[in-house]
Design a protein around this motif. Structure first.
Motif, PDB file in Angstrom:
ATOM      1  N   PHE A 231       0.723  -1.016  -0.304  1.00 53.66           N
ATOM      2  CA  PHE A 231      -0.138   0.497  -0.189  1.00 53.66           C
ATOM      3  C   PHE A 231       1.299   0.892  -0.138  1.00 53.66           C
ATOM      4  CE2 PHE A 231      -3.568  -2.674   2.246  1.00 53.66           C
ATOM      5  CZ  PHE A 231      -3.862  -2.479   0.842  1.00 53.66           C
ATOM      6  N   PHE A 232       2.081   1.087   0.810  1.00 57.65           N
ATOM      7  CA  PHE A 232       2.689   2.046   0.813  1.00 57.65           C
ATOM      8  C   PHE A 232       3.990   2.735  -1.149  1.00 57.65           C
ATOM      9  CE2 PHE A 232       2.210   2.510   5.188  1.00 57.65           C
ATOM     10  CZ  PHE A 232       2.090   3.890   4.880  1.00 57.65           C
ATOM     11  N   ILE A 233       4.502   1.476  -1.294  1.00 61.99           N
ATOM     12  CA  ILE A 233       5.673   1.047  -2.356  1.00 61.99           C
ATOM     13  C   ILE A 233       4.717   1.833  -3.929  1.00 61.99           C
ATOM     14  CG2 ILE A 233       7.976  -0.262  -3.554  1.00 61.99           C
ATOM     15  CD1 ILE A 233       8.037  -1.037  -0.188  1.00 61.99           C
ATOM     16  N   ILE A 234       4.125   1.199  -4.291  1.00 61.24           N
ATOM     17  CA  ILE A 234       2.882   0.710  -5.736  1.00 61.24           C
ATOM     18  C   ILE A 234       2.303   2.255  -5.554  1.00 61.24           C
ATOM     19  CG2 ILE A 234       1.408  -0.050  -6.935  1.00 61.24           C
ATOM     20  CD1 ILE A 234       2.252  -2.595  -4.948  1.00 61.24           C
ATOM     21  N   PRO A 235       1.944   2.766  -4.819  1.00 58.75           N
ATOM     22  CA  PRO A 235       1.769   4.355  -5.255  1.00 58.75           C
ATOM     23  C   PRO A 235       2.786   5.403  -5.505  1.00 58.75           C
ATOM     24  CG  PRO A 235       0.504   3.457  -3.436  1.00 58.75           C
ATOM     25  CD  PRO A 235       1.287   1.812  -3.535  1.00 58.75           C
ATOM     26  N   VAL A 236       3.693   4.854  -4.781  1.00 58.35           N
ATOM     27  CA  VAL A 236       4.835   5.824  -4.721  1.00 58.35           C
ATOM     28  C   VAL A 236       6.099   5.856  -5.410  1.00 58.35           C
ATOM     29  CG1 VAL A 236       7.293   6.199  -3.654  1.00 58.35           C
ATOM     30  CG2 VAL A 236       5.368   6.428  -1.401  1.00 58.35           C
ATOM     31  N   PHE A 237       6.131   4.393  -5.781  1.00 60.00           N
ATOM     32  CA  PHE A 237       6.588   4.062  -7.235  1.00 60.00           C
ATOM     33  C   PHE A 237       5.612   4.985  -9.114  1.00 60.00           C
ATOM     34  CE2 PHE A 237       6.171   1.433 -11.325  1.00 60.00           C
ATOM     35  CZ  PHE A 237       7.514   1.396 -11.491  1.00 60.00           C
ATOM     36  N   VAL A 238       4.329   4.578  -8.566  1.00 56.79           N
ATOM     37  CA  VAL A 238       3.180   5.796  -9.779  1.00 56.79           C
ATOM     38  C   VAL A 238       3.630   6.807  -9.665  1.00 56.79           C
ATOM     39  CG1 VAL A 238       1.302   5.244 -10.645  1.00 56.79           C
ATOM     40  CG2 VAL A 238       2.140   3.275  -9.824  1.00 56.79           C
ATOM     41  N   VAL A 239       3.699   7.533  -7.897  1.00 51.72           N
ATOM     42  CA  VAL A 239       3.673   8.846  -8.627  1.00 51.72           C
ATOM     43  C   VAL A 239       5.188   9.624  -8.792  1.00 51.72           C
ATOM     44  CG1 VAL A 239       3.903  10.788  -6.853  1.00 51.72           C
ATOM     45  CG2 VAL A 239       2.146   9.055  -6.140  1.00 51.72           C
ATOM     46  N   VAL A 240       6.361   8.435  -8.249  1.00 56.52           N
ATOM     47  CA  VAL A 240       7.959   9.011  -9.060  1.00 56.52           C
ATOM     48  C   VAL A 240       7.311   8.998 -10.072  1.00 56.52           C
ATOM     49  CG1 VAL A 240       9.953   8.651  -8.373  1.00 56.52           C
ATOM     50  CG2 VAL A 240       8.490   8.253  -7.002  1.00 56.52           C
ATOM     51  N   ALA A 241       7.141   7.829 -10.891  1.00 55.59           N
ATOM     52  CA  ALA A 241       7.488   7.659 -11.994  1.00 55.59           C
ATOM     53  C   ALA A 241       6.564   8.763 -13.137  1.00 55.59           C
ATOM     54  CB  ALA A 241       6.645   5.848 -12.637  1.00 55.59           C
ATOM     55  N   TYR A 242       5.498   8.982 -12.555  1.00 55.86           N
ATOM     56  CA  TYR A 242       4.651  10.084 -13.014  1.00 55.86           C
ATOM     57  C   TYR A 242       5.004  11.531 -13.274  1.00 55.86           C
ATOM     58  CZ  TYR A 242       0.953  13.723 -14.601  1.00 55.86           C
ATOM     59  OH  TYR A 242      -0.157  14.762 -13.969  1.00 55.86           O
ATOM     60  N   VAL A 243       5.126  11.753 -11.879  1.00 57.45           N
ATOM     61  CA  VAL A 243       6.249  13.355 -11.821  1.00 57.45           C
ATOM     62  C   VAL A 243       7.368  13.744 -12.752  1.00 57.45           C
ATOM     63  CG1 VAL A 243       7.525  15.119 -10.411  1.00 57.45           C
ATOM     64  CG2 VAL A 243       4.965  13.761  -9.526  1.00 57.45           C
ATOM     65  N   THR A 244       8.487  12.318 -12.922  1.00 58.11           N
ATOM     66  CA  THR A 244       9.657  12.247 -13.271  1.00 58.11           C
ATOM     67  C   THR A 244       9.633  12.054 -14.757  1.00 58.11           C
ATOM     68  OG1 THR A 244      10.142   9.712 -12.691  1.00 58.11           O
ATOM     69  CG2 THR A 244      11.103  11.578 -11.808  1.00 58.11           C
ATOM     70  N   PHE A 245       8.609  11.615 -15.284  1.00 58.71           N
ATOM     71  CA  PHE A 245       7.671  11.686 -16.720  1.00 58.71           C
ATOM     72  C   PHE A 245       8.093  12.606 -17.174  1.00 58.71           C
ATOM     73  CE2 PHE A 245       7.534   6.498 -16.998  1.00 58.71           C
ATOM     74  CZ  PHE A 245       9.053   6.172 -16.183  1.00 58.71           C
ATOM     75  N   LYS A 246       6.107  13.050 -16.506  1.00 64.43           N
ATOM     76  CA  LYS A 246       5.795  14.495 -17.202  1.00 64.43           C
ATOM     77  C   LYS A 246       7.561  15.363 -17.420  1.00 64.43           C
ATOM     78  CE  LYS A 246       3.112  17.837 -14.674  1.00 64.43           C
ATOM     79  NZ  LYS A 246       2.061  18.172 -14.136  1.00 64.43           N
ATOM     80  N   PHE A 247       8.279  15.495 -15.775  1.00 62.27           N
ATOM     81  CA  PHE A 247       9.492  16.582 -16.326  1.00 62.27           C
ATOM     82  C   PHE A 247      10.232  16.197 -17.298  1.00 62.27           C
ATOM     83  CE2 PHE A 247      14.572  17.080 -15.140  1.00 62.27           C
ATOM     84  CZ  PHE A 247      13.895  18.410 -14.426  1.00 62.27           C
TER      85      PHE A 247
END
Length: 134
Positions: A76-92
């Motif tokens: 519940f912690f790691i998978i959402p963090v993975f998605v958020v970090v991927a989204y933010v860095t891909f957008k960047f």
């Protein structure tokens, strides 16, 4: 107390990561992780109190209950963090890299790196919140 400090630092880092996102997205994700942290720490407290994990002798069921609790919440912690970090860095990266082929290669390399970090994060999460118990 160490676990609480780790979770507070985690929430601060998530907030800083989401500074440039829409306000509603930032609020929803911070609320999700805050409620998840409260539920997680409450469960740990209940399990340690019920099975006397800080006082001996400890039944094997206590270690299993805590291990199952920490293992479940690690997802519940790691998978959402993975998605958020991927989204933010891909957008960047989309804003920086103009060539589509180069961007795809960078995305794939970054995705593999994030998957490796996520895999290692499960072990770190377990070590912090469960420890070296059997």
């Amino acid at each position: 107390m160490f676990k609480v400090i780790i979770l507070i630092l985690f929430l601060i880092l998530i907030y800083l990561l989401l500074l440039k996102e829409k306000r509603i997205v930032r609020i929803m994700l911070i609320l999700y992780f805050t409620l998840l942290s409260v539920l997680f720490l409450t469960g740990i407290s209940k399990i340690t109190g019920e099975y006397h994990l800080y006082q001996g002798p400890v039944p094997h069921e206590g270690f299993r209950a805590l291990g199952d609790w920490v293992g479940t919440f690690s997802y519940f912690f790691i998978i959402p963090v993975f998605v958020v970090v991927a989204y933010v860095t891909f957008k960047f990266a989309k804003g920086i890299i103009q060539n589509n082929r180069v961007r795809i290669v960078v995305y794939l390399l970054w995705l593999m790196f994030l998957l490796a970090v996520s895999f290692i994060s499960f072990f770190i999460f377990t070590l912090i919140f469960y420890g070296f118990a059997p």
